[in-house]
Scaffold this active site. Structure first.
Site, mmCIF file in Angstrom:
data_model
loop_
_atom_site.group_PDB
_atom_site.id
_atom_site.type_symbol
_atom_site.label_atom_id
_atom_site.label_comp_id
_atom_site.label_asym_id
_atom_site.label_seq_id
_atom_site.Cartn_x
_atom_site.Cartn_y
_atom_site.Cartn_z
ATOM 1 C CB SER A 136 67.953 -19.788 35.862
ATOM 2 O OG SER A 136 68.109 -18.500 36.399
ATOM 3 C CE LYS A 162 65.321 -16.899 35.492
ATOM 4 N NZ LYS A 162 64.145 -16.915 36.424
ATOM 5 C CE LYS A 164 67.756 -15.153 38.774
ATOM 6 N NZ LYS A 164 66.432 -14.690 39.261
ATOM 7 C CG ASP A 189 64.754 -12.457 37.078
ATOM 8 O OD1 ASP A 189 64.270 -11.377 37.444
ATOM 9 O OD2 ASP A 189 64.670 -13.509 37.749
ATOM 10 C CD GLU A 214 61.450 -14.215 35.878
ATOM 11 O OE1 GLU A 214 60.893 -14.827 36.809
ATOM 12 O OE2 GLU A 214 62.396 -14.700 35.234
ATOM 13 C CG ASP A 239 59.287 -14.624 39.689
ATOM 14 O OD1 ASP A 239 58.525 -15.237 40.452
ATOM 15 O OD2 ASP A 239 60.514 -14.843 39.676
ATOM 16 C CE LYS A 263 60.434 -18.536 40.245
ATOM 17 N NZ LYS A 263 61.335 -17.513 40.808
ATOM 18 N N GLY A 291 61.972 -21.738 38.579
ATOM 19 C CA GLY A 291 62.725 -22.569 39.515
ATOM 20 C C GLY A 291 63.035 -21.833 40.802
#
Length: 370
Positions: A136, A162, A164, A189, A214, A239, A263, A291
């Protein structure tokens, strides 16, 4: 199991690099390590994963401490525990506070596995000692910095990236990334910062052939996610929406997503994860283990979860060196060409680096059986 003593270690660790999301910058991990000692002298460890402020869930480092000190630690000291799964019922009188529950429940699972002399991943039903991992990457100051970071992580063998993203900048950014890395397995995400008003912008993401998007909407927007998923070709992954077994049932019934990120800290621990895993498997819902910028103990727990068979997508569990100059476990968790090989040692499979623990620790509290 009879737990005679609980030690609460308060730690602060600086990340090697700040992790930036649309909600802000995370530069330091402020958290607790829970150490359990049973009547036979065995040790079990868990880790709190809440952030210092309630941007991800309503929990924080300090609310975790309040719940642990006033409720959860007394429960485990006063109760004979035959199996860690009993904690779900034991903690029923406490609403939510999933991360606090997960931290102490994880320590009980570690202790239980060590008493059996088996690796935790085997005890919980994991089927593979190897976990495929992705990485990520937070928001970067420049596009060039982002491209260089992606190149570096791909060279290290990570199997999925991934990103952000910030609403309004994602289309331009994805165009640059996909031009530079056309065959990259990529997902994005924005941590729930979109709304239905952004529908056209979200539909435009189909052109980039993403692995998933996400949590585009807020955590309680099951209906809006279902409406969007009906229009999107790209799978939606939930998520922050999934905290309980009931949440997962709702998402499946409404078809709010095609993939779920679990998670263990967000859903209340190992047993809750196992229950959700069974439901996802029944409905053919792919899972992956997200994570939480964990230190070594929390990372080891997440890796054990990622070995369950319905976790079919690469986990967000990069090696220790991605986050820390020095982790609190020995040996450090290492990534080998996009894979992490789990330890076959009992419990979480790693020993505690007592020197590092003492270095990062700012406070220590000991609780004993009355």
């Amino acid at each position: 199991m009879e737990i005679n003593q609980v030690v609460l270690h308060h730690l602060k660790m600086n990340y090697k690099h700040p992790f930036v999301t649309s909600h802000g910058k995370v530069e330091k991990k402020d958290f607790y390590i829970i150490e359990l000692i049973d009547d036979q002298g065995n040790f079990g460890y868990g880790e709190t994963e809440a952030f210092a402020t309630p941007w991800y869930t309503e929990e924080t480092t300090e609310t975790n401490r309040t719940m642990l000190e006033n409720y959860l630690i007394p429960f485990v000291l006063e109760t004979q525990i035959k199996h860690p799964s009993e904690l779900t019922k034991l903690f029923q009188s406490i609403r939510r506070n999933q991360m606090a529950k997960a931290a102490i429940e994880g320590a009980v699972w570690d202790l239980y596995a060590k008493r059996l002399g088996q690796p935790l991943y085997q005890v919980i039903g994991g089927e593979k000692p190897i976990v495929d991992v992705g990485v990520s990457i937070g928001l970067k100051s420049t596009d060039q910095e982002l491209l260089e970071t992606i190149e570096e992580k791909l060279a290290q063998g990570y199997q999925r990236v991934k990103l952000k993203v910030k609403k309004g900048e994602e289309l331009r950014l994805l165009d640059k990334v996909k031009t530079a890395f056309p065959f990259l397995s990529l997902m994005i995400d924005a941590n729930g910062t979109y709304s239905w008003k952004d529908k056209e912008r979200l539909l435009a993401l189909d052109q980039f052939d993403l692995l998933m998007i996400e949590q585009p909407f807020a955590q309680d927007d099951f209906v809006e996610h279902a409406k969007l998923q009906d229009l999107l070709q790209t799978p939606i992954c939930l998520d922050e929406s999934i905290h309980t077994y009931s949440d997962l049932k709702t998402a499946i019934a409404l078809q709010s997503c095609q993939i779920v990120n679990i998670k263990p800290s967000r859903v209340g621990g190992v047993q809750s994860t196992k229950d959700m895993h069974g439901l996802a498997k029944k409905h053919g819902m792919p899972l992956w283990c997200g994570g939480m910028l964990e230190a070594g103990i929390g990372r080891a727990h997440s890796l054990a979860i990622a070995t369950l068979p319905q976790f079919t997508l690469p986990a967000d569990t990069a090696g220790s060196a991605h986050y820390w100059e020095k982790d609190i476990i020995q040996p450090a968790i290492k990534t080998d060409n996009g894979k992490i090989y789990l330890s076959e040692q009992p419990g979480i499979g790693y020993s505690i680096d007592q020197e590092a623990l003492a270095y990062y620790r700012i406070e220590k509290q000991i609780y004993t059986k009355k």
